[in-house]
Design a protein around this motif. Structure first.
Motif, PDB file in Angstrom:
ATOM      1  N   ASP A 234     139.178  75.551   3.898  1.00 34.20           N
ATOM      2  CA  ASP A 234     139.402  76.575   4.916  1.00 34.20           C
ATOM      3  C   ASP A 234     140.847  76.537   5.403  1.00 34.20           C
ATOM      4  O   ASP A 234     141.459  77.586   5.639  1.00 34.20           O
ATOM      5  CB  ASP A 234     138.464  76.346   6.111  1.00 34.20           C
ATOM      6  CG  ASP A 234     136.998  76.558   5.764  1.00 34.20           C
ATOM      7  OD1 ASP A 234     136.714  77.088   4.666  1.00 34.20           O
ATOM      8  OD2 ASP A 234     136.148  76.196   6.591  1.00 34.20           O
ATOM      9  N   VAL A 286     137.769  88.197   4.423  1.00 29.11           N
ATOM     10  CA  VAL A 286     137.021  86.989   4.082  1.00 29.11           C
ATOM     11  C   VAL A 286     138.049  85.922   3.721  1.00 29.11           C
ATOM     12  O   VAL A 286     138.711  86.008   2.686  1.00 29.11           O
ATOM     13  CB  VAL A 286     136.045  87.252   2.922  1.00 29.11           C
ATOM     14  CG1 VAL A 286     135.366  85.966   2.490  1.00 29.11           C
ATOM     15  CG2 VAL A 286     135.009  88.299   3.322  1.00 29.11           C
ATOM     16  N   LYS A 292     132.540  78.891   3.117  1.00 31.61           N
ATOM     17  CA  LYS A 292     132.800  79.870   4.166  1.00 31.61           C
ATOM     18  C   LYS A 292     132.843  81.283   3.585  1.00 31.61           C
ATOM     19  O   LYS A 292     132.325  82.234   4.178  1.00 31.61           O
ATOM     20  CB  LYS A 292     134.114  79.554   4.881  1.00 31.61           C
ATOM     21  CG  LYS A 292     134.364  80.418   6.104  1.00 31.61           C
ATOM     22  CD  LYS A 292     135.586  79.943   6.870  1.00 31.61           C
ATOM     23  CE  LYS A 292     135.812  80.774   8.128  1.00 31.61           C
ATOM     24  NZ  LYS A 292     137.015  80.305   8.893  1.00 31.61           N
ATOM     25  N   VAL A 293     133.440  81.428   2.404  1.00 36.17           N
ATOM     26  CA  VAL A 293     133.490  82.725   1.736  1.00 36.17           C
ATOM     27  C   VAL A 293     132.072  83.195   1.400  1.00 36.17           C
ATOM     28  O   VAL A 293     131.711  84.353   1.637  1.00 36.17           O
ATOM     29  CB  VAL A 293     134.365  82.653   0.471  1.00 36.17           C
ATOM     30  CG1 VAL A 293     134.194  83.908  -0.385  1.00 36.17           C
ATOM     31  CG2 VAL A 293     135.835  82.478   0.854  1.00 36.17           C
ATOM     32  N   ARG A 296     130.267  84.267   4.613  1.00 27.87           N
ATOM     33  CA  ARG A 296     130.817  85.526   5.133  1.00 27.87           C
ATOM     34  C   ARG A 296     130.350  86.708   4.289  1.00 27.87           C
ATOM     35  O   ARG A 296     130.000  87.768   4.820  1.00 27.87           O
ATOM     36  CB  ARG A 296     132.337  85.445   5.148  1.00 27.87           C
ATOM     37  CG  ARG A 296     133.043  86.709   5.576  1.00 27.87           C
ATOM     38  CD  ARG A 296     133.051  86.862   7.076  1.00 27.87           C
ATOM     39  NE  ARG A 296     133.943  87.943   7.468  1.00 27.87           N
ATOM     40  CZ  ARG A 296     133.556  89.075   8.052  1.00 27.87           C
ATOM     41  NH1 ARG A 296     132.283  89.278   8.316  1.00 27.87           N
ATOM     42  NH2 ARG A 296     134.434  90.000   8.392  1.00 27.87           N
ATOM     43  N   LEU A 297     130.328  86.549   2.981  1.00 28.54           N
ATOM     44  CA  LEU A 297     129.905  87.640   2.108  1.00 28.54           C
ATOM     45  C   LEU A 297     128.405  87.905   2.245  1.00 28.54           C
ATOM     46  O   LEU A 297     127.965  89.062   2.181  1.00 28.54           O
ATOM     47  CB  LEU A 297     130.267  87.335   0.654  1.00 28.54           C
ATOM     48  CG  LEU A 297     131.761  87.352   0.327  1.00 28.54           C
ATOM     49  CD1 LEU A 297     131.983  86.983  -1.137  1.00 28.54           C
ATOM     50  CD2 LEU A 297     132.375  88.717   0.613  1.00 28.54           C
ATOM     51  N   ILE A 299     126.683  87.636   4.963  1.00 27.59           N
ATOM     52  CA  ILE A 299     126.549  88.415   6.203  1.00 27.59           C
ATOM     53  C   ILE A 299     127.013  89.849   5.980  1.00 27.59           C
ATOM     54  O   ILE A 299     126.357  90.816   6.410  1.00 27.59           O
ATOM     55  CB  ILE A 299     127.358  87.751   7.334  1.00 27.59           C
ATOM     56  CG1 ILE A 299     126.747  86.405   7.702  1.00 27.59           C
ATOM     57  CG2 ILE A 299     127.427  88.668   8.554  1.00 27.59           C
ATOM     58  CD1 ILE A 299     127.599  85.576   8.646  1.00 27.59           C
ATOM     59  N   LEU A 300     128.133  90.004   5.296  1.00 28.09           N
ATOM     60  CA  LEU A 300     128.693  91.329   5.042  1.00 28.09           C
ATOM     61  C   LEU A 300     127.721  92.204   4.251  1.00 28.09           C
ATOM     62  O   LEU A 300     127.498  93.384   4.573  1.00 28.09           O
ATOM     63  CB  LEU A 300     130.010  91.181   4.283  1.00 28.09           C
ATOM     64  CG  LEU A 300     130.886  92.413   4.097  1.00 28.09           C
ATOM     65  CD1 LEU A 300     131.303  92.980   5.433  1.00 28.09           C
ATOM     66  CD2 LEU A 300     132.116  92.055   3.274  1.00 28.09           C
TER      67      LEU A 300
END
Length: 333
Positions: A234, A286, A292-293, A296-297, A299-300
């Motif tokens: 990160d 992102v 983390k990626v 995030r994806l 959720i997106l």
């Protein structure tokens, strides 16, 4: 399989010019290298975009760049993300993309934008006495569809090459207008959430609710733009992302858009209101290590139910940018 694994990934490249480069040839060569990597990694499509009078972007002659990319790849779908139609007569675009489709059959598609993508002085330099504007967009799209479709009895003007090529057309947008037009025409729709995320949910809703099936598409198909900076950690990703932060900041200030190397901190480079504005511009970004990626994806995709994601990655170091997309592709496994 998870939704993330099932969702096609694509790449949008602006052929960014770095501050340490004297010629745009390096940017164009990097675009080819990235297209070749995208092909190896199994990305769905690779798009380049039309921008004018911007010293940090080398893809202004979009159809020419696409020809260069097509000659250096073998399978991946290539297209415009997009051609800014107010800047061109539809016949010219039909001939350009008809030529590309003839040379590289089954690999070329045409994404169309309604905005001029330039300031007034640049727009005048592009068009001179041509009176086209964004208001003409629906009629211009229809004319393009006719020029790329089968020749009709009595048709006086044809695109050669272009006629009967049926080059696939996408409509692109950063507001609600093109969402409604794409729905009415039964065309695939791409929302420019990589720089204008504000209306993404409303645009997708309007498109899906008003979609009319066509010969091109039986069901609505939505692709959304996502800024990506992926790295091994990160912390490294946050460092690399400062290149994007500087570029957006310079865009807002009307300064040079040549790509700057990353910096340890943006503190002192922007004012608080500028930091907020950059954050809003990159609201869909992102940025992070692999986990983390992935989170995030997930959720997106849950929030948007997008059918496809197209990623833009402003990373200064070419090897780091290549690794960013390798990390992304690895999330499929």
């Amino acid at each position: 399989m998870s939704r993330l694994q099932q969702t096609p990934f694509s790449i949008l490249d602006l052929a960014p010019i770095r501050v340490d480069e004297a010629s745009p040839v390096h940017a164009l060569n990097r675009s080819l290298s990235l297209a070749q990597q995208a092909e190896r990694l199994g990305f769905q499509r690779f798009w380049v975009a039309e921008h004018h009078n911007m010293d940090g972007i080398a893809s202004a002659a979009t159809s020419v760049v696409l020809g260069y990319l097509a000659a250096g790849t073998t399978r991946i779908t290539l297209g415009s993300g997009g051609i800014m139609l107010p800047n061109h007569a539809p016949l010219v675009i039909a001939e350009q993309f008809g030529t590309l489709a003839a040379l590289y059959p089954g690999r070329i598609e045409l994404g169309l934008g309604r905005a001029p993508g330039a300031d007034q002085a640049t727009a005048h330099a592009l068009r001179r006495d041509r009176l086209g504007s964004a208001d003409d967009f629906p009629a211009d799209v229809e004319e393009l569809e006719r020029l790329l479709g089968p020749r009709q009895p009595g048709q006086r003007v044809i695109a050669m090459p272009g006629v009967n090529s049926n080059v696939p057309i996408w409509l692109l947008g950063s507001s609600l207008f093109s969402a409604q037009l794409a729905a009415a025409k039964g065309l695939p729709y791409a929302f420019a959430s990589h720089f204008a995320p504000r209306y993404v949910h409303e645009a997708i809703r309007l498109y899906r609710e008003n979609f009319r099936p066509s010969e091109v598409l039986a069901e609505p198909y939505v692709m959304i733009g996502v800024p990506l900076v992926a790295a091994d950690t990160d912390e490294e990703a946050e460092f690399l992302a400062t290149t994007s932060f500087q570029r957006v900041l310079n865009l807002m200030r009307g300064q040079s858009l040549v790509m700057q190397p990353p910096v340890p901190s943006m503190k002192g480079l922007w004012l608080p209101h500028e930091q907020d504005a950059v954050g809003s511009f990159l609201g869909m970004a992102v940025i992070g290590g692999p986990e983390k990626v992935r989170a995030r994806l997930d959720i997106l995709l849950e929030q948007t139910q997008a059918d496809e994601l197209i990623f833009a990655g402003d990373i200064y170091d070419e090897a780091k940018r290549a690794h960013s997309f390798e990390i992304l592709a690895g999330l499929k496994h």
